[in-house]
Enzyme design. Structure first.
Site, PDB file in Angstrom:
ATOM      1  N   ILE A  71     -33.532 -24.850 -54.951  1.00  0.00           N
ATOM      2  CA  ILE A  71     -32.415 -25.523 -54.281  1.00  0.00           C
ATOM      3  C   ILE A  71     -32.934 -26.589 -53.315  1.00  0.00           C
ATOM      4  CG2 ILE A  71     -30.436 -25.205 -52.732  1.00  0.00           C
ATOM      5  CD1 ILE A  71     -30.134 -22.367 -54.003  1.00  0.00           C
ATOM      6  N   ASP A 108     -22.308 -22.198 -45.002  1.00  0.00           N
ATOM      7  CA  ASP A 108     -21.638 -21.610 -46.165  1.00  0.00           C
ATOM      8  C   ASP A 108     -21.886 -20.107 -46.191  1.00  0.00           C
ATOM      9  OD1 ASP A 108     -20.203 -21.857 -48.670  1.00  0.00           O
ATOM     10  OD2 ASP A 108     -22.105 -21.469 -49.691  1.00  0.00           O
ATOM     11  N   ASP A 117     -42.525 -25.317 -46.136  1.00  0.00           N
ATOM     12  CA  ASP A 117     -42.480 -24.156 -47.042  1.00  0.00           C
ATOM     13  C   ASP A 117     -43.821 -23.458 -46.914  1.00  0.00           C
ATOM     14  OD1 ASP A 117     -42.469 -22.449 -49.465  1.00  0.00           O
ATOM     15  OD2 ASP A 117     -40.719 -23.623 -50.045  1.00  0.00           O
ATOM     16  N   ARG A 133     -28.681 -17.953 -46.303  1.00  0.00           N
ATOM     17  CA  ARG A 133     -28.210 -16.622 -45.911  1.00  0.00           C
ATOM     18  C   ARG A 133     -27.904 -16.644 -44.419  1.00  0.00           C
ATOM     19  NH1 ARG A 133     -27.274 -15.913 -50.437  1.00  0.00           N
ATOM     20  NH2 ARG A 133     -28.046 -14.338 -51.874  1.00  0.00           N
ATOM     21  N   GLU A 182     -20.879 -11.802 -42.919  1.00  0.00           N
ATOM     22  CA  GLU A 182     -19.894 -12.285 -43.896  1.00  0.00           C
ATOM     23  C   GLU A 182     -19.336 -11.196 -44.784  1.00  0.00           C
ATOM     24  OE1 GLU A 182     -22.345 -15.245 -46.079  1.00  0.00           O
ATOM     25  OE2 GLU A 182     -22.066 -13.974 -47.837  1.00  0.00           O
ATOM     26  N   HIS A 195     -19.095 -19.057 -48.555  1.00  0.00           N
ATOM     27  CA  HIS A 195     -20.091 -18.785 -49.597  1.00  0.00           C
ATOM     28  C   HIS A 195     -19.645 -19.332 -50.957  1.00  0.00           C
ATOM     29  CE1 HIS A 195     -23.758 -16.026 -50.139  1.00  0.00           C
ATOM     30  NE2 HIS A 195     -23.758 -16.908 -51.120  1.00  0.00           N
TER      31      HIS A 195
HETATM   32  P1  NAD Z   1     -36.398 -20.166 -54.449  1.00  0.00           P
HETATM   33  O1  NAD Z   1     -37.030 -18.821 -54.518  1.00  0.00           O
HETATM   34  O2  NAD Z   1     -36.510 -21.072 -55.625  1.00  0.00           O
HETATM   35  O3  NAD Z   1     -36.956 -20.966 -53.186  1.00  0.00           O
HETATM   36  C1  NAD Z   1     -37.113 -20.407 -51.926  1.00  0.00           C
HETATM   37  C2  NAD Z   1     -38.241 -21.148 -51.243  1.00  0.00           C
HETATM   38  O4  NAD Z   1     -38.332 -20.670 -49.911  1.00  0.00           O
HETATM   39  C3  NAD Z   1     -39.620 -20.917 -51.920  1.00  0.00           C
HETATM   40  O5  NAD Z   1     -40.240 -22.153 -52.168  1.00  0.00           O
HETATM   41  C4  NAD Z   1     -40.366 -20.090 -50.891  1.00  0.00           C
HETATM   42  O6  NAD Z   1     -41.768 -20.342 -50.891  1.00  0.00           O
HETATM   43  C5  NAD Z   1     -39.711 -20.570 -49.602  1.00  0.00           C
HETATM   44  N1  NAD Z   1     -39.940 -19.665 -48.483  1.00  0.00           N
HETATM   45  C6  NAD Z   1     -40.104 -18.325 -48.484  1.00  0.00           C
HETATM   46  N2  NAD Z   1     -40.335 -17.886 -47.241  1.00  0.00           N
HETATM   47  C7  NAD Z   1     -40.340 -18.973 -46.441  1.00  0.00           C
HETATM   48  C8  NAD Z   1     -40.542 -19.169 -45.053  1.00  0.00           C
HETATM   49  N3  NAD Z   1     -40.828 -18.152 -44.247  1.00  0.00           N
HETATM   50  N4  NAD Z   1     -40.441 -20.426 -44.577  1.00  0.00           N
HETATM   51  C9  NAD Z   1     -40.195 -21.477 -45.402  1.00  0.00           C
HETATM   52  N5  NAD Z   1     -40.002 -21.356 -46.715  1.00  0.00           N
HETATM   53  C10 NAD Z   1     -40.084 -20.118 -47.230  1.00  0.00           C
HETATM   54  O7  NAD Z   1     -34.879 -19.899 -54.064  1.00  0.00           O
HETATM   55  P2  NAD Z   1     -33.640 -20.897 -54.291  1.00  0.00           P
HETATM   56  O8  NAD Z   1     -33.051 -20.644 -55.640  1.00  0.00           O
HETATM   57  O9  NAD Z   1     -34.021 -22.269 -53.902  1.00  0.00           O
HETATM   58  O10 NAD Z   1     -32.597 -20.276 -53.236  1.00  0.00           O
HETATM   59  C11 NAD Z   1     -32.810 -20.387 -51.850  1.00  0.00           C
HETATM   60  C12 NAD Z   1     -31.820 -19.488 -51.148  1.00  0.00           C
HETATM   61  O11 NAD Z   1     -30.503 -20.020 -51.338  1.00  0.00           O
HETATM   62  C13 NAD Z   1     -31.716 -18.067 -51.752  1.00  0.00           C
HETATM   63  O12 NAD Z   1     -32.664 -17.208 -51.195  1.00  0.00           O
HETATM   64  C14 NAD Z   1     -30.331 -17.653 -51.422  1.00  0.00           C
HETATM   65  O13 NAD Z   1     -30.372 -16.947 -50.192  1.00  0.00           O
HETATM   66  C15 NAD Z   1     -29.572 -18.967 -51.204  1.00  0.00           C
HETATM   67  N6  NAD Z   1     -28.486 -19.171 -52.163  1.00  0.00           N
HETATM   68  C16 NAD Z   1     -27.244 -19.452 -51.697  1.00  0.00           C
HETATM   69  C17 NAD Z   1     -26.194 -19.688 -52.562  1.00  0.00           C
HETATM   70  C18 NAD Z   1     -24.805 -20.046 -52.082  1.00  0.00           C
HETATM   71  O14 NAD Z   1     -23.841 -19.920 -52.854  1.00  0.00           O
HETATM   72  N7  NAD Z   1     -24.643 -20.477 -50.848  1.00  0.00           N
HETATM   73  C19 NAD Z   1     -26.423 -19.605 -53.939  1.00  0.00           C
HETATM   74  C20 NAD Z   1     -27.720 -19.348 -54.399  1.00  0.00           C
HETATM   75  C21 NAD Z   1     -28.745 -19.112 -53.510  1.00  0.00           C
END
Ligand code: NAD
Length: 327
Positions: free
Chosen positions: A153, A256, A172, A232, A261, A293
């Site tokens: 994302i 969001d 990251d 989150r 929540e 959300h």
């Molecule tokens: P992803 O696993 O592809 O990417 C997460 C990134 O965060 C990774 O590159 C990881 O290395 C990095 N990360 C981990 N710990 C970290 C830290 N301490 N500091 C900085 N970076 C760190 O996940 P994604 O698919 O990109 O999703 C990201 C988040 O989005 C999910 O965990 C989920 O909580 C949230 N999400 C929200 C919705 C929504 O509807 N609002 C939908 C899908 C996902």
């Protein structure tokens, strides 16, 4: 397989039924938790969403009912007690990537709405108020945008924002080779906090990211910073953010997701008295935008969630490892 689907909304049923050919689904509107775990009797697996609570107690009860699989209709799995799942030999599978653009584009929607006050303009014009007084916003072009987490994302978000002519900073644990080739600059987390005009959170919630936005990180930020959270709720210490909003240190907040929540989101509470004073206070700010959300909520994403969820169940049944395993 017989799967008990929890926290079912009309769209979950529509999309799962559309893609299902082999499995038998029982749909429950109730969330999964220790109190509802007994509804899993007679099933082989459960299908859950972000606010279900497969904690140690619920997992022990489900295992006693013969449940062998938890499939998540989402990417995040912070709500699942993974140690308990391992202990009771339950497999956990998720949908790791379903249209990351859906969430990234929603983050952009929050940014532009707050920056250009289109939510206010919409309401004004409906009342035939065509005045521009106090609707002045700001350009994204030329601003510094800090991105925390450059996974699927975060990367999609960086791609979108690079088209705005903004300076992009990222943090990251692992740099993305794709982004390093672009104009995105990897910096320390403190630098993100100190230099960004807009900070957008795209990392998962885990013990190291809980309350990433707190009074200490806020102290480093520019006055008037915009914070966007589509990841989150627990990434933000809501009490600290409220204080900073009252002081004008945080200029805009677009969320969001929200820490508490599970008691609010995905339900129509319009005829109820909301007991959560924190969210009630947040809603009262003119510079706070809350969506419940819905970042993932596009037709494209719902199709992917349903088809991958069904493939996860079929692959589990056939002992196929497909890369979507959490446990
Ligand atoms: P992803 O696993 O592809 O990417 C997460 C990134 O965060 C990774 O590159 C990881 O290395 C990095 N990360 C981990 N710990 C970290 C830290 N301490 N500091 C900085 N970076 C760190 O996940 P994604 O698919 O990109 O999703 C990201 C988040 O989005 C999910 O965990 C989920 O909580 C949230 N999400 C929200 C919705 C929504 O509807 N609002 C939908 C899908 C996902």
């Amino acid at each position: 397989m017989k799967i008990a689907v929890f926290s079912t909304k009309s769209y979950d049923k529509d999309y799962l039924d559309r893609f299902n050919t082999d499995h038998e689904f029982t749909y429950y509107e109730a969330p999964l938790n220790a109190k509802t775990a007994n509804l899993t009797q007679g099933h082989d697996g459960v299908c859950v969403f972000v606010n279900d609570k497969p904690d140690a107690e619920a997992i022990a009860l489900m295992a006693a009912n013969g449940i062998r699989l938890i499939v998540l209709r989402c990417a995040g799995f912070n709500n699942v007690d993974l140690d308990a799942a391992k202990k009771f030999h339950l497999d956990v599978k998720r949908v790791p990537a379903y249209s990351p653009e859906a969430v990234a584009e929603h983050a952009l929607a929050l940014i532009l709405t707050l920056a250009r006050k289109t939510h206010k303009a919409y309401n004004r014009v409906r009342e035939s108020n065509f005045s521009l007084e106090r609707l002045n916003g700001f350009n994204i072009s030329g601003k510094t945008i800090g991105v925390v987490g450059t996974g699927r994302i975060g990367t999609a978000f960086c791609r979108i924002m690079s088209g705005f002519g903004a300076r992009l900073l990222a943090y990251d644990l692992f740099d993305s080779p794709e982004l390093k080739q672009s104009a995105v600059q990897y910096v320390s987390l403190d630098q993100i906090m100190a230099e960004s005009d807009i900070i957008s959170l795209h990392c998962p919630l885990n013990p190291s990211t809980k309350y990433l936005i707190n009074k200490d990180s806020i102290a480093l930020m520019k006055k008037g910073v915009m914070i966007i959270n589509t990841s989150r709720g627990g990434l933000i210490n809501t009490k600290d953010v409220l204080k900073a909003l009252k002081q004008g240190k945080i200029g805009y907040l677009g969320i969001d997701v929200y820490e508490q929540e599970e008691n609010l989101f995905f339900s129509d509470l319009s005829e109820s008295i909301v007991q959560d004073d924190l969210i009630a206070r947040l809603i009262s700010f003119p510079n706070v935008l809350i969506t419940a959300h819905q970042g993932f909520f596009t037709n494209e994403a719902l199709e992917q969630i349903a088809s991958v969820t069904i493939r996860n169940i079929t692959d589990f049944e056939n002992s196929v490892i497909n890369g979507n395993e959490v446990v």
